[in-house]
Design a protein around this motif. Structure first.
Motif, PDB file in Angstrom:
ATOM      1  N   PRO A  69    -109.588  29.407  -8.063  1.00  0.00           N
ATOM      2  CA  PRO A  69    -109.540  30.180  -6.814  1.00  0.00           C
ATOM      3  C   PRO A  69    -110.474  31.387  -6.775  1.00  0.00           C
ATOM      4  O   PRO A  69    -111.147  31.601  -5.757  1.00  0.00           O
ATOM      5  CB  PRO A  69    -108.074  30.594  -6.716  1.00  0.00           C
ATOM      6  CG  PRO A  69    -107.356  29.468  -7.401  1.00  0.00           C
ATOM      7  CD  PRO A  69    -108.248  29.077  -8.540  1.00  0.00           C
ATOM      8  N   ILE A  73    -113.484  31.436  -3.997  1.00  0.00           N
ATOM      9  CA  ILE A  73    -113.559  32.471  -2.967  1.00  0.00           C
ATOM     10  C   ILE A  73    -114.933  33.142  -2.979  1.00  0.00           C
ATOM     11  O   ILE A  73    -115.495  33.454  -1.930  1.00  0.00           O
ATOM     12  CB  ILE A  73    -112.448  33.527  -3.172  1.00  0.00           C
ATOM     13  CG1 ILE A  73    -111.066  32.874  -3.061  1.00  0.00           C
ATOM     14  CG2 ILE A  73    -112.581  34.687  -2.221  1.00  0.00           C
ATOM     15  CD1 ILE A  73    -110.792  32.210  -1.751  1.00  0.00           C
ATOM     16  N   TYR A  86    -111.677  28.575   7.683  1.00  0.00           N
ATOM     17  CA  TYR A  86    -111.975  28.917   6.289  1.00  0.00           C
ATOM     18  C   TYR A  86    -111.118  28.092   5.331  1.00  0.00           C
ATOM     19  O   TYR A  86    -111.607  27.623   4.300  1.00  0.00           O
ATOM     20  CB  TYR A  86    -111.786  30.413   6.047  1.00  0.00           C
ATOM     21  CG  TYR A  86    -112.242  30.855   4.683  1.00  0.00           C
ATOM     22  CD1 TYR A  86    -113.539  30.602   4.248  1.00  0.00           C
ATOM     23  CD2 TYR A  86    -111.387  31.515   3.814  1.00  0.00           C
ATOM     24  CE1 TYR A  86    -113.967  30.989   2.995  1.00  0.00           C
ATOM     25  CE2 TYR A  86    -111.801  31.911   2.558  1.00  0.00           C
ATOM     26  CZ  TYR A  86    -113.099  31.640   2.153  1.00  0.00           C
ATOM     27  OH  TYR A  86    -113.517  32.028   0.899  1.00  0.00           O
ATOM     28  N   GLU A  87    -109.858  27.913   5.686  1.00  0.00           N
ATOM     29  CA  GLU A  87    -108.970  27.065   4.867  1.00  0.00           C
ATOM     30  C   GLU A  87    -109.562  25.668   4.753  1.00  0.00           C
ATOM     31  O   GLU A  87    -109.658  25.098   3.651  1.00  0.00           O
ATOM     32  CB  GLU A  87    -107.578  27.002   5.505  1.00  0.00           C
ATOM     33  CG  GLU A  87    -106.653  25.990   4.861  1.00  0.00           C
ATOM     34  CD  GLU A  87    -105.406  25.715   5.687  1.00  0.00           C
ATOM     35  OE1 GLU A  87    -104.592  24.884   5.226  1.00  0.00           O
ATOM     36  OE2 GLU A  87    -105.235  26.288   6.778  1.00  0.00           O
ATOM     37  N   LEU A  90    -112.640  25.650   2.485  1.00  0.00           N
ATOM     38  CA  LEU A  90    -112.280  25.696   1.059  1.00  0.00           C
ATOM     39  C   LEU A  90    -111.816  24.320   0.576  1.00  0.00           C
ATOM     40  O   LEU A  90    -112.261  23.840  -0.476  1.00  0.00           O
ATOM     41  CB  LEU A  90    -111.180  26.731   0.822  1.00  0.00           C
ATOM     42  CG  LEU A  90    -111.569  28.196   0.966  1.00  0.00           C
ATOM     43  CD1 LEU A  90    -110.334  29.086   0.887  1.00  0.00           C
ATOM     44  CD2 LEU A  90    -112.586  28.592  -0.085  1.00  0.00           C
ATOM     45  N   ILE A 127    -103.643  27.024  -1.442  1.00  0.00           N
ATOM     46  CA  ILE A 127    -104.467  27.500  -0.319  1.00  0.00           C
ATOM     47  C   ILE A 127    -103.752  27.210   1.002  1.00  0.00           C
ATOM     48  O   ILE A 127    -103.663  28.081   1.872  1.00  0.00           O
ATOM     49  CB  ILE A 127    -105.871  26.857  -0.352  1.00  0.00           C
ATOM     50  CG1 ILE A 127    -106.666  27.389  -1.546  1.00  0.00           C
ATOM     51  CG2 ILE A 127    -106.622  27.117   0.954  1.00  0.00           C
ATOM     52  CD1 ILE A 127    -107.958  26.643  -1.819  1.00  0.00           C
ATOM     53  N   SER A 139    -109.958  35.184   8.080  1.00  0.00           N
ATOM     54  CA  SER A 139    -110.450  34.560   6.847  1.00  0.00           C
ATOM     55  C   SER A 139    -110.557  35.588   5.722  1.00  0.00           C
ATOM     56  O   SER A 139    -110.328  35.267   4.554  1.00  0.00           O
ATOM     57  CB  SER A 139    -111.794  33.879   7.094  1.00  0.00           C
ATOM     58  OG  SER A 139    -112.751  34.811   7.565  1.00  0.00           O
ATOM     59  N   ARG A 143    -108.763  35.230   2.076  1.00  0.00           N
ATOM     60  CA  ARG A 143    -109.464  35.389   0.784  1.00  0.00           C
ATOM     61  C   ARG A 143    -108.708  36.355  -0.112  1.00  0.00           C
ATOM     62  O   ARG A 143    -108.494  36.090  -1.297  1.00  0.00           O
ATOM     63  CB  ARG A 143    -110.890  35.912   1.004  1.00  0.00           C
ATOM     64  CG  ARG A 143    -111.801  34.939   1.677  1.00  0.00           C
ATOM     65  CD  ARG A 143    -113.152  35.517   1.893  1.00  0.00           C
ATOM     66  NE  ARG A 143    -113.935  35.290   0.665  1.00  0.00           N
ATOM     67  CZ  ARG A 143    -115.145  35.736   0.483  1.00  0.00           C
ATOM     68  NH1 ARG A 143    -115.737  36.467   1.400  1.00  0.00           N
ATOM     69  NH2 ARG A 143    -115.795  35.466  -0.625  1.00  0.00           N
ATOM     70  N   GLU A 144    -108.323  37.475   0.454  1.00  0.00           N
ATOM     71  CA  GLU A 144    -107.607  38.499  -0.301  1.00  0.00           C
ATOM     72  C   GLU A 144    -106.260  37.971  -0.803  1.00  0.00           C
ATOM     73  O   GLU A 144    -105.896  38.189  -1.963  1.00  0.00           O
ATOM     74  CB  GLU A 144    -107.388  39.717   0.611  1.00  0.00           C
ATOM     75  CG  GLU A 144    -106.814  40.910  -0.086  1.00  0.00           C
ATOM     76  CD  GLU A 144    -106.668  42.078   0.882  1.00  0.00           C
ATOM     77  OE1 GLU A 144    -105.605  42.727   0.833  1.00  0.00           O
ATOM     78  OE2 GLU A 144    -107.605  42.335   1.673  1.00  0.00           O
ATOM     79  N   ILE A 146    -105.399  34.848  -1.396  1.00  0.00           N
ATOM     80  CA  ILE A 146    -105.615  33.838  -2.445  1.00  0.00           C
ATOM     81  C   ILE A 146    -105.918  34.525  -3.768  1.00  0.00           C
ATOM     82  O   ILE A 146    -105.382  34.148  -4.818  1.00  0.00           O
ATOM     83  CB  ILE A 146    -106.738  32.858  -2.044  1.00  0.00           C
ATOM     84  CG1 ILE A 146    -106.272  31.994  -0.866  1.00  0.00           C
ATOM     85  CG2 ILE A 146    -107.143  31.984  -3.220  1.00  0.00           C
ATOM     86  CD1 ILE A 146    -107.367  31.154  -0.234  1.00  0.00           C
ATOM     87  N   LEU A 147    -106.765  35.542  -3.742  1.00  0.00           N
ATOM     88  CA  LEU A 147    -107.073  36.276  -4.973  1.00  0.00           C
ATOM     89  C   LEU A 147    -105.826  36.955  -5.532  1.00  0.00           C
ATOM     90  O   LEU A 147    -105.583  36.928  -6.749  1.00  0.00           O
ATOM     91  CB  LEU A 147    -108.171  37.303  -4.727  1.00  0.00           C
ATOM     92  CG  LEU A 147    -109.580  36.747  -4.574  1.00  0.00           C
ATOM     93  CD1 LEU A 147    -110.548  37.856  -4.186  1.00  0.00           C
ATOM     94  CD2 LEU A 147    -110.027  36.076  -5.852  1.00  0.00           C
TER      95      LEU A 147
END
Length: 173
Positions: A69, A73, A86-87, A90, A127, A139, A143-144, A146-147
């Motif tokens: 991940p 990202i 965005y999903e 990915l 995700i 998006s 991203r944030e 997921i991180l």
């Protein structure tokens, strides 16, 4: 007459015994030679196959690293603020990488391949789960999130890489 038959039997019996012993040793020798030839062919094939297997493990490690991940990202930048787009981007990237490396499954064990597939599927699932949250609207926030999901725990990719390392070490044991 009876004496001649017994005498003939005494002459033939050592020849028959000697013939049976010779047949036994010849048969054993033939089997040993066949086994030796098979071993040499297998050994020669291993010289050719080992580099291919190592290359497959390298490619699968690269695949798993790319779908980690944090790396995903960084490498897949959103094209808009739409979190759903965005999903999908990915997931499309993960699937594309997977399809690109699908032929490598013939060089790795079934168990390793299943772990790699599980890592891919688990990453996609995380995700999707994060993207379903109502709190995430863009998006950038996706991203944030997921991180943040993987800050405190290992990603599925880390597990897969550990298993790949274990298998490669077994090749040399």
């Amino acid at each position: 007459m009876e004496n001649q038959i017994v005498q003939l039997l005494f002459y033939c019996l050592p020849a028959v015994i000697t013939g049976l012993i010779a047949f036994y040793f010849f048969n054993t020798h033939t089997k040993n030679e066949e086994g030796r030839r098979r071993y040499l062919l297998h050994k020669e094939a291993q010289k050719d196959i080992l580099p291919l297997r190592l290359q497959a493990y390298e490619r699968m490690t690269l695949f798993v690293e790319r779908i980690r991940p944090a790396n995903l990202i960084i490498n897949v930048v959103p094209q808009s603020d739409d979190k759903d787009a965005y999903e999908n981007l990915l997931i499309q990237q993960i699937e594309s990488e997977f399809v690109h490396n699908i032929s490598q499954q013939i060089y790795v064990t079934d168990e390793c391949w299943n772990i790699i597939r599980a890592a891919k599927n688990a990453t996609i699932q995380v995700i999707r789960k994060i993207a379903m949250s109502d709190k995430i609207e863009t998006s950038g926030k996706l991203r944030e999130a997921i991180l943040n999901e993987f800050l405190d725990k290992n990603s599925p990719s880390a597990t897969a890489i550990s298993y790949i390392r274990k298998e490669v070490q077994e090749l040399y044991s």
